[in-house]
Motif scaffolding. Structure first.
Motif, PDB file in Angstrom:
ATOM      1  N   ASP A  31       0.820  -1.210   0.000  1.00 44.91           N
ATOM      2  CA  ASP A  31       0.000   0.000   0.000  1.00 44.91           C
ATOM      3  C   ASP A  31       0.853   1.259   0.000  1.00 44.91           C
ATOM      4  O   ASP A  31       0.568   2.234  -0.711  1.00 44.91           O
ATOM      5  N   HIS A  34       2.417   1.742  -3.419  1.00 45.14           N
ATOM      6  CA  HIS A  34       1.390   2.194  -4.364  1.00 45.14           C
ATOM      7  C   HIS A  34       1.135   3.694  -4.186  1.00 45.14           C
ATOM      8  O   HIS A  34       1.077   4.445  -5.171  1.00 45.14           O
ATOM      9  N   LYS A  35       0.998   4.152  -2.955  1.00 44.71           N
ATOM     10  CA  LYS A  35       0.771   5.581  -2.697  1.00 44.71           C
ATOM     11  C   LYS A  35       1.950   6.427  -3.167  1.00 44.71           C
ATOM     12  O   LYS A  35       1.772   7.476  -3.792  1.00 44.71           O
ATOM     13  N   HIS A  37       4.105   5.726  -5.478  1.00 43.96           N
ATOM     14  CA  HIS A  37       4.135   5.718  -6.941  1.00 43.96           C
ATOM     15  C   HIS A  37       3.064   6.661  -7.497  1.00 43.96           C
ATOM     16  O   HIS A  37       3.324   7.412  -8.440  1.00 43.96           O
ATOM     17  N   GLU A  38       1.867   6.642  -6.911  1.00 39.04           N
ATOM     18  CA  GLU A  38       0.810   7.562  -7.343  1.00 39.04           C
ATOM     19  C   GLU A  38       1.230   9.019  -7.173  1.00 39.04           C
ATOM     20  O   GLU A  38       0.846   9.878  -7.957  1.00 39.04           O
ATOM     21  N   MET A  39       2.007   9.286  -6.135  1.00 39.53           N
ATOM     22  CA  MET A  39       2.485  10.641  -5.866  1.00 39.53           C
ATOM     23  C   MET A  39       3.679  11.016  -6.755  1.00 39.53           C
ATOM     24  O   MET A  39       4.179  12.141  -6.682  1.00 39.53           O
ATOM     25  N   ASN A  40       4.143  10.086  -7.573  1.00 41.43           N
ATOM     26  CA  ASN A  40       5.317  10.288  -8.430  1.00 41.43           C
ATOM     27  C   ASN A  40       6.572  10.598  -7.627  1.00 41.43           C
ATOM     28  O   ASN A  40       7.421  11.374  -8.051  1.00 41.43           O
ATOM     29  N   THR A  41       6.677  10.007  -6.424  1.00 40.29           N
ATOM     30  CA  THR A  41       7.867  10.243  -5.604  1.00 40.29           C
ATOM     31  C   THR A  41       8.899   9.128  -5.755  1.00 40.29           C
ATOM     32  O   THR A  41      10.040   9.316  -5.354  1.00 40.29           O
ATOM     33  N   GLU A  43      10.090   5.570  -8.419  1.00 44.27           N
ATOM     34  CA  GLU A  43       9.838   4.742  -9.590  1.00 44.27           C
ATOM     35  C   GLU A  43       9.463   3.345  -9.108  1.00 44.27           C
ATOM     36  O   GLU A  43       9.701   3.005  -7.943  1.00 44.27           O
TER      37      GLU A  43
END
Length: 190
Positions: A31, A34-35, A37-41, A43
């Motif tokens: 989790d 995933h968060k 990665h969604e935040m583009n912080t 790769e």
């Protein structure tokens, strides 16, 4: 065709599933990734959870040499041979908490040409390990190190001591060493 960095995490039974966790609390690794990665912080990365046979033996002085060789020669070789990894040390991290954090630090310290990053969370430094002594006597390895602890009773003193030794050994805070102490942080799975 993409290749991925790899994060090797000790105490693999605690990473993803509450039912497998030692105390019924998992670390929410999937989790969290995933968060992030969604935040583009970050790769995408591959996570390899490593289960110890007997963590009190494998992660302490009695078994640490065999464990670090198992990580470097066994697990890492298997992962690189079977998955699309980035093979350079700068793309490999080893992470652990408590005794698993000590084992992560030992692994990276002994094999910096294979594991270029290490995170030791709430690590139990000084419990059946000689790492603090070696930090000042061994040549400085090419590593990026993250340490943390809670305060006041979460391995705070031993972690601050190790941080100070790392600075004396040539690590620079904010460049190849990060250390955080969290007020009222507790030594538990959450």
């Amino acid at each position: 065709l993409h290749r991925y960095p790899v994060v090797y995490m000790n105490d693999g039974h605690n990473l993803f599933y509450r039912q497998e966790s030692a105390v019924g609390v998992e670390w929410s690794v999937q989790d969290t990734l995933h968060k992030l990665h969604e935040m583009n912080t970050i790769e995408p990365v591959l996570i390899v959870g490593v289960y110890p046979n007997d963590r009190m033996h494998d992660y302490a002085e009695a078994g640490i040499e065999a464990f670090t060789h198992f990580m470097a020669e066994g697990v890492r070789n298997h992962v690189d041979a079977n998955y699309r990894t980035l093979p350079e040390a700068e793309h490999r991290a080893v992470v652990g908490s408590s005794l698993g954090g000590v084992a992560a630090m030992e692994t990276a310290w002994r094999f910096p040409h294979l594991f270029g990053k290490v995170a030791a969370l709430s690590a139990s430094f000084g419990y059946q390990d000689e790492l603090a002594k070696r930090v000042l006597s061994d040549p400085k390895p090419d590593l990026q190190i993250y340490l943390d602890s809670g305060w006041p009773r979460d391995n705070f003193e031993v972690t601050r001591d190790l941080r100070a030794r790392l600075v004396r050994a040539g690590f620079g805070e904010g460049t190849d060493l990060l250390y955080f102490a969290f007020p009222d942080g507790r030594h538990n799975e959450r």
